[in-house]
Design an enzyme around this catalytic site. Structure first.
Site, PDB file in Angstrom:
ATOM      1  N   GLN A 129      -4.553  -4.080  12.187  1.00  0.00           N
ATOM      2  CA  GLN A 129      -5.941  -3.961  11.752  1.00  0.00           C
ATOM      3  C   GLN A 129      -6.442  -5.265  11.153  1.00  0.00           C
ATOM      4  O   GLN A 129      -5.659  -6.131  10.769  1.00  0.00           O
ATOM      5  CB  GLN A 129      -6.109  -2.815  10.755  1.00  0.00           C
ATOM      6  CG  GLN A 129      -5.397  -2.987   9.423  1.00  0.00           C
ATOM      7  CD  GLN A 129      -5.530  -1.762   8.523  1.00  0.00           C
ATOM      8  OE1 GLN A 129      -5.654  -0.634   8.983  1.00  0.00           O
ATOM      9  NE2 GLN A 129      -5.503  -1.967   7.225  1.00  0.00           N
TER      10      GLN A 129
ATOM     11  N   ARG B 272       4.735   1.870  10.096  1.00  0.00           N
ATOM     12  CA  ARG B 272       4.672   3.129   9.356  1.00  0.00           C
ATOM     13  C   ARG B 272       5.538   4.158  10.090  1.00  0.00           C
ATOM     14  O   ARG B 272       5.044   4.948  10.893  1.00  0.00           O
ATOM     15  CB  ARG B 272       3.227   3.621   9.236  1.00  0.00           C
ATOM     16  CG  ARG B 272       2.325   2.641   8.494  1.00  0.00           C
ATOM     17  CD  ARG B 272       0.889   3.163   8.391  1.00  0.00           C
ATOM     18  NE  ARG B 272       0.001   2.175   7.788  1.00  0.00           N
ATOM     19  CZ  ARG B 272      -1.321   2.342   7.658  1.00  0.00           C
ATOM     20  NH1 ARG B 272      -1.887   3.458   8.092  1.00  0.00           N
ATOM     21  NH2 ARG B 272      -2.058   1.402   7.108  1.00  0.00           N
TER      22      ARG B 272
ATOM     23  N   ASP C 215     -14.804   6.660   4.683  1.00  0.00           N
ATOM     24  CA  ASP C 215     -14.334   6.350   6.033  1.00  0.00           C
ATOM     25  C   ASP C 215     -15.501   6.272   7.005  1.00  0.00           C
ATOM     26  O   ASP C 215     -16.432   7.080   6.929  1.00  0.00           O
ATOM     27  CB  ASP C 215     -13.376   7.435   6.543  1.00  0.00           C
ATOM     28  CG  ASP C 215     -12.031   7.420   5.853  1.00  0.00           C
ATOM     29  OD1 ASP C 215     -11.724   6.409   5.181  1.00  0.00           O
ATOM     30  OD2 ASP C 215     -11.292   8.415   5.984  1.00  0.00           O
TER      31      ASP C 215
ATOM     32  N   GLU D 198     -11.642   8.125  13.436  1.00  0.00           N
ATOM     33  CA  GLU D 198     -11.734   7.228  12.277  1.00  0.00           C
ATOM     34  C   GLU D 198     -11.466   5.797  12.718  1.00  0.00           C
ATOM     35  O   GLU D 198     -10.434   5.513  13.323  1.00  0.00           O
ATOM     36  CB  GLU D 198     -10.742   7.628  11.193  1.00  0.00           C
ATOM     37  CG  GLU D 198     -10.801   6.723   9.968  1.00  0.00           C
ATOM     38  CD  GLU D 198      -9.651   6.942   9.009  1.00  0.00           C
ATOM     39  OE1 GLU D 198      -9.206   5.956   8.375  1.00  0.00           O
ATOM     40  OE2 GLU D 198      -9.170   8.096   8.906  1.00  0.00           O
TER      41      GLU D 198
ATOM     42  N   SER E 179     -11.363   2.584   7.004  1.00  0.00           N
ATOM     43  CA  SER E 179     -11.330   3.099   5.640  1.00  0.00           C
ATOM     44  C   SER E 179     -11.691   1.944   4.727  1.00  0.00           C
ATOM     45  O   SER E 179     -11.147   0.843   4.868  1.00  0.00           O
ATOM     46  CB  SER E 179      -9.932   3.634   5.301  1.00  0.00           C
ATOM     47  OG  SER E 179      -9.862   4.011   3.950  1.00  0.00           O
TER      48      SER E 179
ATOM     49  N   ASP F 285       0.855  -1.181   0.000  1.00  0.00           N
ATOM     50  CA  ASP F 285       0.000   0.000   0.000  1.00  0.00           C
ATOM     51  C   ASP F 285       0.892   1.233   0.000  1.00  0.00           C
ATOM     52  O   ASP F 285       1.768   1.375   0.845  1.00  0.00           O
ATOM     53  CB  ASP F 285      -0.885  -0.026   1.245  1.00  0.00           C
ATOM     54  CG  ASP F 285      -1.838   1.153   1.322  1.00  0.00           C
ATOM     55  OD1 ASP F 285      -1.791   2.013   0.419  1.00  0.00           O
ATOM     56  OD2 ASP F 285      -2.617   1.214   2.279  1.00  0.00           O
TER      57      ASP F 285
END
Length: 345
Positions: free
Chosen positions: A126, A111, A246, A259, A262, A57
């Protein structure tokens, strides 16, 4: 530290030991609810993929993946995944999963360019999920039905959790409200995208913002999206564009938008071509994943990611994601949080 929110008189409802047990309870319950609702089977996820396949991604296109050479593969470069947005769709085809069914997996990513906030960590966990659909199901109506199913899974998990932990009474609204990012801009023209989200979700409790990635009437996107998984260019409703979005919840602890997911209908050949051109990324058409998609060799699909630590943080009424996951944090942040009663795992 400038991004840190310290709620006034914060006190965790559960102690660290009870929190650990509740985290496992939430994760076990939610994946049962989600897999049943969407007809998903669990598969094992990779932690790394080879650079140059197009499977990683790219997020907003500026984040650096963690990368390293592999001695046994002639020094080919591997990348730690950012998410499995494209890998999942590839696996739908490899596993020949039929229309109407799909897969989910526990995704663990790194990340390193994330800014530290109450919601953000350099470690990301996730549930990544993907479902095979027909070409006719690539529509806003199908997206809305799917969002309602995901939201129903969250609601049921919240209720079951409250039966075991009565202090965590349900707080989510019965229904999720749908609003397009263009409508948010029209309603709050002088606010930033995040401020618009906060105003809208404060009113409704839970919203799904449709159409994220493409330019709005003010010439700016609501938020960034890579060009090669979510479809943010196909016409949807009322002259607007986008078959993605989202899920945003109102967080009463932080008093802001939160959030949790997504997701979206994925690009077909036409949408991929258009979005690569809009982003100036036509060179990606030479990558393995993109070649297969443009040749019609990948199934049509809908999919998304649902933050595991974020869901636990929300349902357990925690003030910081560090209270529900083990990661690396600046010493100053840890010390400041500890003084405020925010105890990291």
């Amino acid at each position: 530290m400038k991004n840190l929110i310290i709620p006034k008189a914060y006190k965790s409802i559960l102690c660290p030991d009870a929190t650990e047990k509740a985290i496992k309870f939430i994760k076990d319950q939610f994946q049962l609810q989600l897999s049943s609702e969407l007809k998903l089977r669990r598969v094992t996820a990779p932690m790394i993929v080879l650079k140059g396949t197009g499977l990683n991604d790219d997020l907003n296109g500026i984040e650096r993946p963690v990368a390293f050479p592999i001695k046994g593969l002639g020094e080919q470069t591997a990348e730690v995944v950012h998410s499995l947005a494209k890998w999942k769709r590839y696996m739908l085809g490899e596993l020949q999963i039929p229309v109407g069914k799909g897969l989910y997996t526990d995704m663990n990513a790194l990340r390193p360019d994330e800014d530290f906030t109450n919601l953000h960590s350099i470690y990301v966990d996730q549930w990544d999920w993907e479902k095979s659909i027909s070409k006719e199901e690539r529509s806003i109506d199908y997206l809305i039905r799917t969002v309602k199913q995901v939201y129903a899974s969250i609601k049921r998990t919240e209720y079951i959790l409250s039966e075991y932990y009565p202090a965590l009474s349900p707080q989510l609204p019965e229904k999720i409200t749908f609003i397009h990012s263009e409508e948010l801009l029209e309603k709050y023209p002088d606010l930033t995208p995040k401020e618009r989200e906060t105003e809208a979700v404060k009113e409704f409790g839970a919203i799904f913002i449709i159409g994220i990635g493409g330019e709005l009437k003010n010439g700016e996107p609501h938020d960034g999206r890579a060009p090669d998984y979510d479809d943010w260019t196909t016409p949807s409703v009322n002259g607007y564009k986008g078959l993605n979005g989202d899920i945003i919840l109102w967080n009463p602890v932080l008093e802001q938008a939160f959030e949790i997911s997504s997701m979206g209908v994925r690009v077909d050949e036409k949408a991929l071509q258009e979005q690569l051109e809009l982003k100036g990324e036509e060179k990606r058409k030479e990558l393995m994943f993109h070649k297969k998609l443009l040749a019609g060799e990948l199934p049509y699909s809908v999919g998304g990611g649902i933050g595991q630590s974020r869901l636990c943080m929300f349902l357990l009424r925690k003030a910081h994601i560090g209270e529900v996951q083990s990661s690396i944090w600046p010493d100053e942040l840890r010390d400041t949080c500890k003084k405020a009663g925010i105890i990291f795992l």
